[in-house]
Design a protein around this motif. Structure first.
Motif, PDB file in Angstrom:
ATOM      1  N   TYR A   1       0.639  -1.160   0.057  1.00  0.00           N
ATOM      2  CA  TYR A   1       0.276   0.123  -0.119  1.00  0.00           C
ATOM      3  C   TYR A   1       0.633   1.348   0.038  1.00  0.00           C
ATOM      4  O   TYR A   1       1.717   1.244   0.812  1.00  0.00           O
ATOM      5  CB  TYR A   1      -0.950   0.078   1.431  1.00  0.00           C
ATOM      6  CG  TYR A   1      -1.959  -1.451   1.490  1.00  0.00           C
ATOM      7  CD1 TYR A   1      -1.153  -2.399   2.491  1.00  0.00           C
ATOM      8  CD2 TYR A   1      -2.879  -1.251   1.451  1.00  0.00           C
ATOM      9  CE1 TYR A   1      -2.291  -3.791   2.139  1.00  0.00           C
ATOM     10  CE2 TYR A   1      -4.170  -2.017   0.846  1.00  0.00           C
ATOM     11  CZ  TYR A   1      -3.772  -3.277   1.682  1.00  0.00           C
ATOM     12  OH  TYR A   1      -4.458  -4.460   2.046  1.00  0.00           O
TER      13      TYR A   1
ATOM     14  N   TYR B   1       0.732   5.158   1.666  1.00  0.00           N
ATOM     15  CA  TYR B   1      -0.628   6.069   1.801  1.00  0.00           C
ATOM     16  C   TYR B   1       0.048   7.658   1.907  1.00  0.00           C
ATOM     17  O   TYR B   1       1.219   7.744   1.785  1.00  0.00           O
ATOM     18  CB  TYR B   1      -0.482   6.006   3.338  1.00  0.00           C
ATOM     19  CG  TYR B   1      -1.964   5.011   3.310  1.00  0.00           C
ATOM     20  CD1 TYR B   1      -0.909   3.318   3.554  1.00  0.00           C
ATOM     21  CD2 TYR B   1      -3.240   4.851   3.595  1.00  0.00           C
ATOM     22  CE1 TYR B   1      -1.386   2.381   3.894  1.00  0.00           C
ATOM     23  CE2 TYR B   1      -4.166   3.765   4.070  1.00  0.00           C
ATOM     24  CZ  TYR B   1      -3.009   2.407   4.092  1.00  0.00           C
ATOM     25  OH  TYR B   1      -3.655   1.145   4.140  1.00  0.00           O
TER      26      TYR B   1
ATOM     27  N   GLN C   1       0.227  10.978   4.341  1.00  0.00           N
ATOM     28  CA  GLN C   1      -0.291  11.920   5.232  1.00  0.00           C
ATOM     29  C   GLN C   1      -0.103  13.511   5.499  1.00  0.00           C
ATOM     30  O   GLN C   1       1.355  14.125   5.756  1.00  0.00           O
ATOM     31  CB  GLN C   1       0.254  10.922   7.129  1.00  0.00           C
ATOM     32  CG  GLN C   1      -0.953  11.870   8.339  1.00  0.00           C
ATOM     33  CD  GLN C   1       0.472  10.978   9.769  1.00  0.00           C
ATOM     34  OE1 GLN C   1       1.343  10.723   8.988  1.00  0.00           O
ATOM     35  NE2 GLN C   1      -0.349  10.481  10.272  1.00  0.00           N
TER      36      GLN C   1
ATOM     37  N   GLY D   1      -5.217  12.101   9.227  1.00  0.00           N
ATOM     38  CA  GLY D   1      -4.746  10.407   9.521  1.00  0.00           C
ATOM     39  C   GLY D   1      -4.461  10.090   7.631  1.00  0.00           C
ATOM     40  O   GLY D   1      -3.668  11.414   6.468  1.00  0.00           O
ATOM     41  N   LEU D   2      -4.012   8.952   7.798  1.00  0.00           N
ATOM     42  CA  LEU D   2      -3.346   8.079   5.848  1.00  0.00           C
ATOM     43  C   LEU D   2      -4.705   8.519   5.428  1.00  0.00           C
ATOM     44  O   LEU D   2      -5.314   7.764   5.767  1.00  0.00           O
ATOM     45  CB  LEU D   2      -2.672   7.255   6.331  1.00  0.00           C
ATOM     46  CG  LEU D   2      -1.419   7.283   7.263  1.00  0.00           C
ATOM     47  CD1 LEU D   2      -1.471   7.103   9.112  1.00  0.00           C
ATOM     48  CD2 LEU D   2      -0.428   5.568   6.951  1.00  0.00           C
TER      49      LEU D   2
ATOM     50  N   LEU E   1      -4.846   6.444   1.223  1.00  0.00           N
ATOM     51  CA  LEU E   1      -4.793   5.451   0.142  1.00  0.00           C
ATOM     52  C   LEU E   1      -4.333   5.733  -0.669  1.00  0.00           C
ATOM     53  O   LEU E   1      -5.713   6.399  -1.234  1.00  0.00           O
ATOM     54  CB  LEU E   1      -5.624   4.487   0.255  1.00  0.00           C
ATOM     55  CG  LEU E   1      -5.539   3.126  -0.642  1.00  0.00           C
ATOM     56  CD1 LEU E   1      -3.980   2.223   0.134  1.00  0.00           C
ATOM     57  CD2 LEU E   1      -6.349   1.933  -0.518  1.00  0.00           C
TER      58      LEU E   1
ATOM     59  N   TYR F   1      -2.831   0.973  -4.155  1.00  0.00           N
ATOM     60  CA  TYR F   1      -2.661  -0.466  -3.553  1.00  0.00           C
ATOM     61  C   TYR F   1      -2.562  -1.911  -4.479  1.00  0.00           C
ATOM     62  O   TYR F   1      -2.719  -1.639  -5.664  1.00  0.00           O
ATOM     63  CB  TYR F   1      -3.402  -0.826  -2.573  1.00  0.00           C
ATOM     64  CG  TYR F   1      -5.249  -1.459  -2.616  1.00  0.00           C
ATOM     65  CD1 TYR F   1      -6.252  -0.443  -3.024  1.00  0.00           C
ATOM     66  CD2 TYR F   1      -5.070  -2.562  -2.607  1.00  0.00           C
ATOM     67  CE1 TYR F   1      -7.108  -0.670  -3.739  1.00  0.00           C
ATOM     68  CE2 TYR F   1      -6.282  -3.331  -3.810  1.00  0.00           C
ATOM     69  CZ  TYR F   1      -7.954  -2.871  -3.686  1.00  0.00           C
ATOM     70  OH  TYR F   1      -8.455  -2.717  -4.183  1.00  0.00           O
TER      71      TYR F   1
ATOM     72  N   LYS G   1      -7.129   1.788  -7.723  1.00  0.00           N
ATOM     73  CA  LYS G   1      -6.889   2.900  -7.047  1.00  0.00           C
ATOM     74  C   LYS G   1      -6.888   2.808  -5.756  1.00  0.00           C
ATOM     75  O   LYS G   1      -7.943   2.257  -5.409  1.00  0.00           O
ATOM     76  CB  LYS G   1      -7.632   3.567  -7.465  1.00  0.00           C
ATOM     77  CG  LYS G   1      -6.995   3.982  -9.626  1.00  0.00           C
ATOM     78  CD  LYS G   1      -7.544   5.080 -10.329  1.00  0.00           C
ATOM     79  CE  LYS G   1      -6.741   5.727 -11.306  1.00  0.00           C
ATOM     80  NZ  LYS G   1      -8.254   5.604 -12.455  1.00  0.00           N
ATOM     81  N   GLY G   2      -6.474   3.617  -5.121  1.00  0.00           N
ATOM     82  CA  GLY G   2      -7.143   3.826  -3.345  1.00  0.00           C
ATOM     83  C   GLY G   2      -8.335   5.199  -3.308  1.00  0.00           C
ATOM     84  O   GLY G   2      -8.933   5.596  -4.201  1.00  0.00           O
ATOM     85  N   GLU G   3      -8.346   5.948  -2.867  1.00  0.00           N
ATOM     86  CA  GLU G   3      -9.043   7.358  -2.594  1.00  0.00           C
ATOM     87  C   GLU G   3      -8.254   8.313  -3.260  1.00  0.00           C
ATOM     88  O   GLU G   3      -9.607   8.755  -3.699  1.00  0.00           O
ATOM     89  CB  GLU G   3      -9.319   7.686  -0.783  1.00  0.00           C
ATOM     90  CG  GLU G   3      -9.912   6.751   0.304  1.00  0.00           C
ATOM     91  CD  GLU G   3      -9.836   7.160   1.821  1.00  0.00           C
ATOM     92  OE1 GLU G   3     -10.466   8.551   1.772  1.00  0.00           O
ATOM     93  OE2 GLU G   3      -8.801   7.206   2.164  1.00  0.00           O
TER      94      GLU G   3
ATOM     95  N   PHE H   1      -4.317   5.678  16.141  1.00  0.00           N
ATOM     96  CA  PHE H   1      -5.155   6.186  14.741  1.00  0.00           C
ATOM     97  C   PHE H   1      -6.096   4.834  14.807  1.00  0.00           C
ATOM     98  O   PHE H   1      -5.716   3.058  14.463  1.00  0.00           O
ATOM     99  CB  PHE H   1      -4.743   5.992  12.855  1.00  0.00           C
ATOM    100  CG  PHE H   1      -4.026   7.866  12.869  1.00  0.00           C
ATOM    101  CD1 PHE H   1      -2.733   7.475  13.274  1.00  0.00           C
ATOM    102  CD2 PHE H   1      -4.577   8.301  12.393  1.00  0.00           C
ATOM    103  CE1 PHE H   1      -2.090   8.778  13.456  1.00  0.00           C
ATOM    104  CE2 PHE H   1      -4.420   9.340  11.771  1.00  0.00           C
ATOM    105  CZ  PHE H   1      -2.485   9.577  12.422  1.00  0.00           C
TER     106      PHE H   1
ATOM    107  N   PHE I   1      -8.550   5.325   7.073  1.00  0.00           N
ATOM    108  CA  PHE I   1      -8.014   5.961   9.306  1.00  0.00           C
ATOM    109  C   PHE I   1      -8.731   6.706   9.061  1.00  0.00           C
ATOM    110  O   PHE I   1      -9.027   7.653   8.026  1.00  0.00           O
ATOM    111  CB  PHE I   1      -7.082   6.017   8.571  1.00  0.00           C
ATOM    112  CG  PHE I   1      -5.979   4.858   8.494  1.00  0.00           C
ATOM    113  CD1 PHE I   1      -5.614   3.772   6.709  1.00  0.00           C
ATOM    114  CD2 PHE I   1      -4.981   4.759   9.639  1.00  0.00           C
ATOM    115  CE1 PHE I   1      -4.587   3.012   6.723  1.00  0.00           C
ATOM    116  CE2 PHE I   1      -3.382   3.395   9.608  1.00  0.00           C
ATOM    117  CZ  PHE I   1      -3.868   2.560   8.241  1.00  0.00           C
ATOM    118  N   GLY I   2      -9.029   7.186  10.155  1.00  0.00           N
ATOM    119  CA  GLY I   2      -9.540   8.065  10.475  1.00  0.00           C
ATOM    120  C   GLY I   2      -7.937   9.113  11.215  1.00  0.00           C
ATOM    121  O   GLY I   2      -7.097   8.962  10.389  1.00  0.00           O
ATOM    122  N   SER I   3      -8.916  10.434  11.528  1.00  0.00           N
ATOM    123  CA  SER I   3      -7.906  11.442  11.789  1.00  0.00           C
ATOM    124  C   SER I   3      -6.500  11.943  12.801  1.00  0.00           C
ATOM    125  O   SER I   3      -6.086  12.220  12.402  1.00  0.00           O
ATOM    126  CB  SER I   3      -8.236  12.623  11.414  1.00  0.00           C
ATOM    127  OG  SER I   3      -9.480  12.929  12.872  1.00  0.00           O
TER     128      SER I   3
END
Lengths: 113, 111
Positions: free
Chosen positions: A33, A35, A37, A42-43, A45, A48, A57-59, B89, B101-103
Protein backbone atom coordinates in the motif's frame (compact mmCIF):
# COMPACT_ATOMS: atom_id res chain seq x y z
CA UNK A 1 14.43 -8.89 8.34
CA UNK A 2 14.64 -5.21 7.47
CA UNK A 3 10.85 -5.07 7.11
CA UNK A 4 9.60 -2.22 4.93
CA UNK A 5 12.21 0.25 3.74
CA UNK A 6 11.58 3.55 1.97
CA UNK A 7 13.90 5.92 0.15
CA UNK A 8 14.53 8.78 0.22
CA UNK A 9 13.73 9.97 3.76
CA UNK A 10 13.37 13.59 2.69
CA UNK A 11 13.02 15.35 -0.65
CA UNK A 12 12.30 18.83 -1.89
CA UNK A 13 10.86 19.15 -5.38
CA UNK A 14 10.10 22.15 -7.52
CA UNK A 15 6.67 22.45 -9.07
CA UNK A 16 6.48 20.41 -12.26
CA UNK A 17 9.35 18.07 -11.41
CA UNK A 18 8.91 14.31 -11.21
CA UNK A 19 10.29 11.69 -8.86
CA UNK A 20 9.91 8.09 -7.74
CA UNK A 21 9.48 7.08 -4.12
CA UNK A 22 10.96 3.66 -3.52
CA UNK A 23 9.47 0.98 -1.28
CA UNK A 24 10.85 -2.49 -0.65
CA UNK A 25 9.74 -5.23 1.72
CA UNK A 26 11.55 -8.47 2.55
CA UNK A 27 8.68 -10.32 4.21
CA UNK A 28 7.30 -11.87 1.00
CA UNK A 29 4.00 -10.07 1.53
CA UNK A 30 1.49 -10.10 -1.29
CA UNK A 31 -0.29 -6.87 -0.37
CA UNK A 32 1.41 -3.49 -0.54
CA UNK A 33 0.00 0.00 0.00
CA UNK A 34 0.91 3.63 -0.48
CA UNK A 35 -0.56 6.26 1.84
CA UNK A 36 -0.08 9.96 2.26
CA UNK A 37 -0.41 11.76 5.56
CA UNK A 38 -1.01 15.49 5.63
CA UNK A 39 -0.17 17.44 8.83
CA UNK A 40 -2.51 16.59 11.71
CA UNK A 41 -4.46 14.16 9.59
CA UNK A 42 -4.88 10.45 9.16
CA UNK A 43 -3.55 8.37 6.31
CA UNK A 44 -5.23 8.38 2.91
CA UNK A 45 -4.80 5.46 0.53
CA UNK A 46 -3.22 6.37 -2.81
CA UNK A 47 -2.73 2.99 -4.48
CA UNK A 48 -2.47 -0.61 -3.44
CA UNK A 49 -1.39 -3.92 -4.92
CA UNK A 50 -2.52 -7.46 -4.19
CA UNK A 51 0.44 -9.05 -5.93
CA UNK A 52 3.03 -8.64 -8.66
CA UNK A 53 1.46 -7.17 -11.78
CA UNK A 54 -1.78 -6.13 -10.04
CA UNK A 55 -2.47 -2.61 -8.78
CA UNK A 56 -5.60 -0.62 -7.98
CA UNK A 57 -6.55 2.92 -7.04
CA UNK A 58 -7.26 4.08 -3.53
CA UNK A 59 -8.97 7.27 -2.30
CA UNK A 60 -6.52 9.84 -3.74
CA UNK A 61 -4.75 8.42 -6.84
CA UNK A 62 -4.70 11.57 -9.00
CA UNK A 63 -1.17 12.76 -9.78
CA UNK A 64 0.42 9.42 -8.92
CA UNK A 65 1.30 6.18 -10.67
CA UNK A 66 2.50 2.82 -9.39
CA UNK A 67 3.89 -0.42 -10.73
CA UNK A 68 4.50 -3.81 -9.16
CA UNK A 69 6.89 -5.89 -11.21
CA UNK A 70 8.17 -7.93 -8.26
CA UNK A 71 6.78 -9.05 -4.91
CA UNK A 72 9.37 -6.98 -3.06
CA UNK A 73 9.12 -3.58 -4.73
CA UNK A 74 6.27 -1.11 -5.06
CA UNK A 75 7.51 2.28 -6.35
CA UNK A 76 5.29 5.36 -6.37
CA UNK A 77 5.77 7.82 -9.21
CA UNK A 78 4.89 11.51 -8.96
CA UNK A 79 4.52 13.25 -12.30
CA UNK A 80 4.40 17.05 -12.53
CA UNK A 81 4.67 17.67 -8.79
CA UNK A 82 2.26 20.20 -7.28
CA UNK A 83 2.28 21.94 -3.86
CA UNK A 84 -0.81 19.89 -2.92
CA UNK A 85 1.43 16.81 -2.97
CA UNK A 86 3.48 18.11 -0.05
CA UNK A 87 2.98 15.38 2.52
CA UNK A 88 4.55 12.42 4.28
CA UNK A 89 4.29 9.23 2.27
CA UNK A 90 4.11 5.83 3.90
CA UNK A 91 4.44 2.46 2.28
CA UNK A 92 3.00 -0.62 3.98
CA UNK A 93 2.73 -4.35 3.36
CA UNK A 94 0.81 -7.27 4.79
CA UNK A 95 0.22 -10.96 4.32
CA UNK A 96 -2.64 -12.21 2.19
CA UNK A 97 -4.52 -13.31 5.28
CA UNK A 98 -6.07 -14.17 7.68
CA UNK A 99 -4.15 -11.45 9.56
CA UNK A 100 -4.63 -7.97 8.17
CA UNK A 101 -1.93 -6.17 10.14
CA UNK A 102 -0.01 -3.78 7.93
CA UNK A 103 3.68 -3.17 8.47
CA UNK A 104 4.69 0.39 7.73
CA UNK A 105 7.93 1.89 6.51
CA UNK A 106 9.48 4.98 8.15
CA UNK A 107 8.02 7.37 5.59
CA UNK A 108 9.27 9.89 3.03
CA UNK A 109 8.75 13.58 3.78
CA UNK A 110 8.16 15.40 0.49
CA UNK A 111 7.95 19.15 0.04
CA UNK A 112 6.91 20.71 -3.27
CA UNK A 113 7.72 24.41 -3.67
CA UNK B 1 -16.07 7.37 0.44
CA UNK B 2 -15.51 6.07 3.92
CA UNK B 3 -15.68 8.24 6.98
CA UNK B 4 -13.75 7.28 10.06
CA UNK B 5 -13.77 9.99 12.67
CA UNK B 6 -12.53 10.48 16.18
CA UNK B 7 -14.38 12.31 18.92
CA UNK B 8 -11.41 14.01 20.57
CA UNK B 9 -8.31 15.32 18.82
CA UNK B 10 -6.24 15.50 22.05
CA UNK B 11 -6.45 13.52 25.27
CA UNK B 12 -4.38 14.28 28.36
CA UNK B 13 -4.17 11.74 31.17
CA UNK B 14 -2.15 11.29 34.31
CA UNK B 15 0.46 8.55 34.40
CA UNK B 16 -1.09 5.43 35.87
CA UNK B 17 -4.64 6.31 34.87
CA UNK B 18 -6.63 4.46 32.25
CA UNK B 19 -7.09 6.05 28.80
CA UNK B 20 -10.04 5.67 26.49
CA UNK B 21 -9.79 6.73 22.85
CA UNK B 22 -12.95 6.68 20.78
CA UNK B 23 -13.59 6.25 17.07
CA UNK B 24 -16.73 6.37 14.91
CA UNK B 25 -17.00 4.66 11.55
CA UNK B 26 -19.59 5.00 8.82
CA UNK B 27 -19.52 1.82 6.74
CA UNK B 28 -21.65 -0.88 8.30
CA UNK B 29 -20.11 -3.38 5.83
CA UNK B 30 -16.62 -2.96 7.30
CA UNK B 31 -15.52 -6.31 8.64
CA UNK B 32 -12.26 -5.57 10.37
CA UNK B 33 -10.83 -2.76 12.50
CA UNK B 34 -7.32 -1.91 13.66
CA UNK B 35 -5.79 0.49 16.13
CA UNK B 36 -2.39 1.94 15.33
CA UNK B 37 0.05 3.98 17.38
CA UNK B 38 2.22 6.57 15.68
CA UNK B 39 5.14 8.17 17.46
CA UNK B 40 6.57 11.42 16.17
CA UNK B 41 8.53 10.96 12.95
CA UNK B 42 7.71 7.28 12.61
CA UNK B 43 5.32 5.09 10.71
CA UNK B 44 2.18 3.69 12.36
CA UNK B 45 2.65 0.62 14.52
CA UNK B 46 0.00 -2.05 15.03
CA UNK B 47 -1.56 -2.23 18.50
CA UNK B 48 -4.62 -4.45 18.33
CA UNK B 49 -7.32 -5.53 15.90
CA UNK B 50 -10.86 -6.83 16.05
CA UNK B 51 -13.16 -8.52 13.57
CA UNK B 52 -16.74 -7.46 13.11
CA UNK B 53 -18.03 -10.73 14.61
CA UNK B 54 -16.50 -9.80 17.98
CA UNK B 55 -17.45 -7.19 20.60
CA UNK B 56 -14.27 -7.11 22.62
CA UNK B 57 -10.66 -8.13 22.33
CA UNK B 58 -7.89 -7.79 24.88
CA UNK B 59 -4.16 -7.49 24.51
CA UNK B 60 -1.40 -6.55 26.84
CA UNK B 61 -2.72 -3.45 28.71
CA UNK B 62 -5.03 -2.66 25.78
CA UNK B 63 -8.64 -3.54 25.07
CA UNK B 64 -10.67 -2.75 21.98
CA UNK B 65 -14.45 -2.59 22.16
CA UNK B 66 -16.68 -2.67 19.09
CA UNK B 67 -20.30 -1.54 19.08
CA UNK B 68 -21.74 -2.29 15.67
CA UNK B 69 -25.15 -0.92 16.57
CA UNK B 70 -23.83 2.63 16.78
CA UNK B 71 -20.74 2.02 14.61
CA UNK B 72 -18.29 2.91 17.32
CA UNK B 73 -15.07 1.43 18.60
CA UNK B 74 -12.82 2.38 21.45
CA UNK B 75 -9.30 1.67 22.60
CA UNK B 76 -8.69 1.36 26.31
CA UNK B 77 -5.16 1.57 27.66
CA UNK B 78 -4.69 0.44 31.24
CA UNK B 79 -2.19 2.08 33.58
CA UNK B 80 -1.08 4.60 30.97
CA UNK B 81 2.65 5.18 30.84
CA UNK B 82 4.75 8.04 29.41
CA UNK B 83 5.79 5.72 26.58
CA UNK B 84 2.14 5.58 25.50
CA UNK B 85 2.27 9.23 24.45
CA UNK B 86 1.64 9.22 20.70
CA UNK B 87 -1.08 9.70 18.12
CA UNK B 88 -3.56 6.84 17.90
CA UNK B 89 -5.48 5.98 14.73
CA UNK B 90 -8.33 3.65 14.12
CA UNK B 91 -8.74 2.11 10.68
CA UNK B 92 -11.49 0.07 9.08
CA UNK B 93 -11.30 -2.41 6.24
CA UNK B 94 -14.11 -2.74 3.76
CA UNK B 95 -14.96 -5.70 1.57
CA UNK B 96 -12.47 -4.65 -1.11
CA UNK B 97 -9.42 -4.87 1.14
CA UNK B 98 -9.02 -1.11 1.34
CA UNK B 99 -8.24 0.49 4.68
CA UNK B 100 -9.63 3.85 5.80
CA UNK B 101 -7.97 5.72 8.63
CA UNK B 102 -9.38 8.25 11.07
CA UNK B 103 -7.69 11.59 11.67
CA UNK B 104 -6.08 10.52 14.93
CA UNK B 105 -6.14 11.33 18.65
CA UNK B 106 -3.04 12.65 20.34
CA UNK B 107 -2.51 11.11 23.76
CA UNK B 108 -0.46 13.14 26.25
CA UNK B 109 0.60 11.33 29.41
CA UNK B 110 1.47 13.65 32.27
CA UNK B 111 4.02 12.36 34.81
Amino acid sequence: NAGVTQTPKFRILKIGQSMTLQCTQDMNHNYMYWYRQDPGMGLKLIYYSVGAGITDKGEVPNGYNVSRSTTEDFPLRLELAAPSQTSVYFCASREAGPAYEQYFGPGTRLTVT
Amino acid sequence: GESVGLHLPTLSVQEGDNSIINCAYSNSASDYFIWYKQESGKGPQFIIDIRSNMDKRQGQRVTVLLNKTVKHLSLQIAATQPGDSAVYFCAEKNNFNKFYFGSGTKLNVKP
